[in-house]
Design an enzyme around this catalytic site. Sequence first.
Site, PDB file in Angstrom:
ATOM      1  CG  HIS A  39       1.468   1.910   4.653  1.00  9.24           C
ATOM      2  ND1 HIS A  39       0.270   2.039   3.972  1.00  9.24           N
ATOM      3  CD2 HIS A  39       1.744   3.152   5.141  1.00  9.24           C
ATOM      4  CE1 HIS A  39      -0.154   3.302   4.057  1.00  9.24           C
ATOM      5  NE2 HIS A  39       0.731   3.991   4.757  1.00  9.24           N
ATOM      6  CB  SER A  65      -0.944   0.005   1.210  1.00 13.95           C
ATOM      7  OG  SER A  65      -0.227  -0.191   2.410  1.00 13.95           O
ATOM      8  CD  GLU A  69       0.819   7.689   5.149  1.00 11.38           C
ATOM      9  OE1 GLU A  69       0.646   6.583   5.712  1.00 11.38           O
ATOM     10  OE2 GLU A  69       1.248   8.689   5.739  1.00 11.38           O
ATOM     11  CG  PHE A 112       9.612  13.525   8.277  1.00 10.54           C
ATOM     12  CD1 PHE A 112       8.949  14.741   8.330  1.00 10.54           C
ATOM     13  CD2 PHE A 112       9.707  12.874   7.049  1.00 10.54           C
ATOM     14  CE1 PHE A 112       8.397  15.301   7.185  1.00 10.54           C
ATOM     15  CE2 PHE A 112       9.157  13.424   5.903  1.00 10.54           C
ATOM     16  CZ  PHE A 112       8.510  14.638   5.972  1.00 10.54           C
ATOM     17  CG  ASP A 169       0.385  14.457  17.162  1.00 16.35           C
ATOM     18  OD1 ASP A 169       0.305  13.911  18.273  1.00 16.35           O
ATOM     19  OD2 ASP A 169       0.984  13.956  16.187  1.00 16.35           O
TER      20      ASP A 169
HETATM   21  P1  FAD Z   1      -3.362   6.767  20.096  1.00 17.00           P
HETATM   22  O1  FAD Z   1      -3.415   5.350  19.709  1.00 17.00           O
HETATM   23  O2  FAD Z   1      -4.572   7.373  20.722  1.00 17.00           O
HETATM   24  O3  FAD Z   1      -2.104   6.932  21.084  1.00 17.00           O
HETATM   25  C1  FAD Z   1      -1.593   8.207  21.428  1.00 17.00           C
HETATM   26  C2  FAD Z   1      -0.859   8.134  22.769  1.00 17.00           C
HETATM   27  O4  FAD Z   1      -1.798   7.984  23.841  1.00 17.00           O
HETATM   28  C3  FAD Z   1       0.112   6.960  22.919  1.00 17.00           C
HETATM   29  O5  FAD Z   1       1.192   7.403  23.700  1.00 17.00           O
HETATM   30  C4  FAD Z   1      -0.706   5.901  23.659  1.00 17.00           C
HETATM   31  O6  FAD Z   1       0.111   5.022  24.434  1.00 17.00           O
HETATM   32  C5  FAD Z   1      -1.593   6.762  24.552  1.00 17.00           C
HETATM   33  N1  FAD Z   1      -2.951   6.174  24.704  1.00 17.00           N
HETATM   34  C6  FAD Z   1      -3.703   5.610  23.725  1.00 17.00           C
HETATM   35  N2  FAD Z   1      -4.911   5.232  24.204  1.00 17.00           N
HETATM   36  C7  FAD Z   1      -4.932   5.572  25.496  1.00 17.00           C
HETATM   37  C8  FAD Z   1      -5.922   5.459  26.520  1.00 17.00           C
HETATM   38  N3  FAD Z   1      -7.122   4.924  26.253  1.00 17.00           N
HETATM   39  N4  FAD Z   1      -5.600   5.919  27.780  1.00 17.00           N
HETATM   40  C9  FAD Z   1      -4.384   6.465  28.022  1.00 17.00           C
HETATM   41  N5  FAD Z   1      -3.412   6.606  27.091  1.00 17.00           N
HETATM   42  C10 FAD Z   1      -3.680   6.176  25.839  1.00 17.00           C
HETATM   43  N6  FAD Z   1      -1.244  12.087  12.024  1.00 17.00           N
HETATM   44  C11 FAD Z   1      -2.068  12.961  11.392  1.00 17.00           C
HETATM   45  O7  FAD Z   1      -2.329  14.063  11.929  1.00 17.00           O
HETATM   46  N7  FAD Z   1      -2.634  12.665  10.177  1.00 17.00           N
HETATM   47  C12 FAD Z   1      -2.416  11.486   9.555  1.00 17.00           C
HETATM   48  O8  FAD Z   1      -2.937  11.250   8.477  1.00 17.00           O
HETATM   49  C13 FAD Z   1      -1.564  10.524  10.207  1.00 17.00           C
HETATM   50  N8  FAD Z   1      -1.335   9.308   9.649  1.00 17.00           N
HETATM   51  C14 FAD Z   1      -0.572   8.381  10.333  1.00 17.00           C
HETATM   52  C15 FAD Z   1      -0.422   7.103   9.788  1.00 17.00           C
HETATM   53  C16 FAD Z   1       0.327   6.134  10.442  1.00 17.00           C
HETATM   54  C17 FAD Z   1       0.463   4.763   9.842  1.00 17.00           C
HETATM   55  C18 FAD Z   1       0.983   6.465  11.674  1.00 17.00           C
HETATM   56  C19 FAD Z   1       1.843   5.446  12.373  1.00 17.00           C
HETATM   57  C20 FAD Z   1       0.830   7.730  12.223  1.00 17.00           C
HETATM   58  C21 FAD Z   1       0.048   8.709  11.577  1.00 17.00           C
HETATM   59  N9  FAD Z   1      -0.154   9.974  12.104  1.00 17.00           N
HETATM   60  C22 FAD Z   1      -0.976  10.875  11.457  1.00 17.00           C
HETATM   61  C23 FAD Z   1       0.488  10.375  13.367  1.00 17.00           C
HETATM   62  C24 FAD Z   1      -0.409  10.144  14.590  1.00 17.00           C
HETATM   63  O9  FAD Z   1      -1.580  10.908  14.487  1.00 17.00           O
HETATM   64  C25 FAD Z   1       0.379  10.546  15.833  1.00 17.00           C
HETATM   65  O10 FAD Z   1       1.441   9.644  16.037  1.00 17.00           O
HETATM   66  C26 FAD Z   1      -0.438  10.752  17.101  1.00 17.00           C
HETATM   67  O11 FAD Z   1       0.434  11.338  18.083  1.00 17.00           O
HETATM   68  C27 FAD Z   1      -0.976   9.470  17.724  1.00 17.00           C
HETATM   69  O12 FAD Z   1      -2.012   8.948  17.025  1.00 17.00           O
HETATM   70  P2  FAD Z   1      -2.540   7.458  17.357  1.00 17.00           P
HETATM   71  O13 FAD Z   1      -3.722   7.214  16.533  1.00 17.00           O
HETATM   72  O14 FAD Z   1      -1.429   6.497  17.321  1.00 17.00           O
HETATM   73  O15 FAD Z   1      -2.973   7.717  18.900  1.00 17.00           O
END
Ligand code: FAD
Length: 277
Positions: free
Chosen positions: A257, A7, A9, A207, A100
Amino acid sequence: MNLPALSFEFFPPQTPEGAAKLVNVRGQLAALQPEFFSVTFGAGGSTQERTLDTVLQIKAEGYAAAPHLSCVGSTRDNIRKLLHTYREAGIGRIVALRGDLPSGMASIGEFHYANELVAFIRAETGDHFHIEVAAYPEFHPQARSAQDDLKNFKRKIDAGANSAITQYFYNPDAYFRFVDASTRLGVSAPIVPGVMPIVRFSQLARFSDACGAEIPRWMRRTLEGYGDDVESVQAFGLDIVVQLCEKLIAGGAPGLHVYTLNQAAAPLEILKRIGYQ
Ligand code: FAD
């Protein structure tokens, strides 16, 4: 060697020229028959329209498209509307993220973590979407501990995610250990490694500092030493990333990916060297 699914991105282009260039990039990458193209979503919804437009264009060209959707700073209403727009447009896969909060944006909104978004997508749209979530073999920079981060990763799978895509990394052991630890916690969803080609060192360093992906010292020192010698940076980067992918595939990675940064040349060269046609 059995080659796993691919895939690619993209980020949503900002100008008509960027969009036209991306059509061409997609055409070149489509020759490798990827499972889908994904399109990032700006923090706090800043690219919402452009992400939607790009995804619809990919779909209209006849390819599978997966929008990224980040929930931080958003509301249930807004996410609900987007989900329905995507469903009506025939989109079947979403990359669900927390995102973020952009600096200056005060309110975190109605979702705190990605597991809440995954649960919301399932509650709103049932099994319509294949949901991808993010995984961090070197752990998320805000995680309280590695163990905590793994448990939080599992929350997303338990909330209904089908598979995961990782942050990029250059140390395959981190990936294999993460997969093993997830399996021990009971996660059986595929965890697809995210692969970042090395094209420009300054950009990669920026990055990596921001997202917590480590550039091992020996790589960093070598890349720094090349200075402005772009050809050497790219030749070294190509070797490193080809070897990384070969190790990942040999170790059973369920897919690759590729973070394309909207360029076809580096991904094509890497993948052709590995044997993709
Ligand atoms: P989460 O899974 O919510 O985790 C964030 C943090 O909170 C982690 O430290 C985790 O340990 C902690 N946490 C999670 N759940 C809980 C809970 N229930 N209670 C307490 N702590 C918790 N960013 C963008 O803005 N746009 C994009 O399109 C984008 N695409 C991405 C694609 C991929 C494949 C990856 C790996 C990252 C991407 N990101 C993108 C970056 C991502 O948004 C950031 O890394 C963000 O800081 C975390 O998102 P997440 O979904 O992993 O968060």
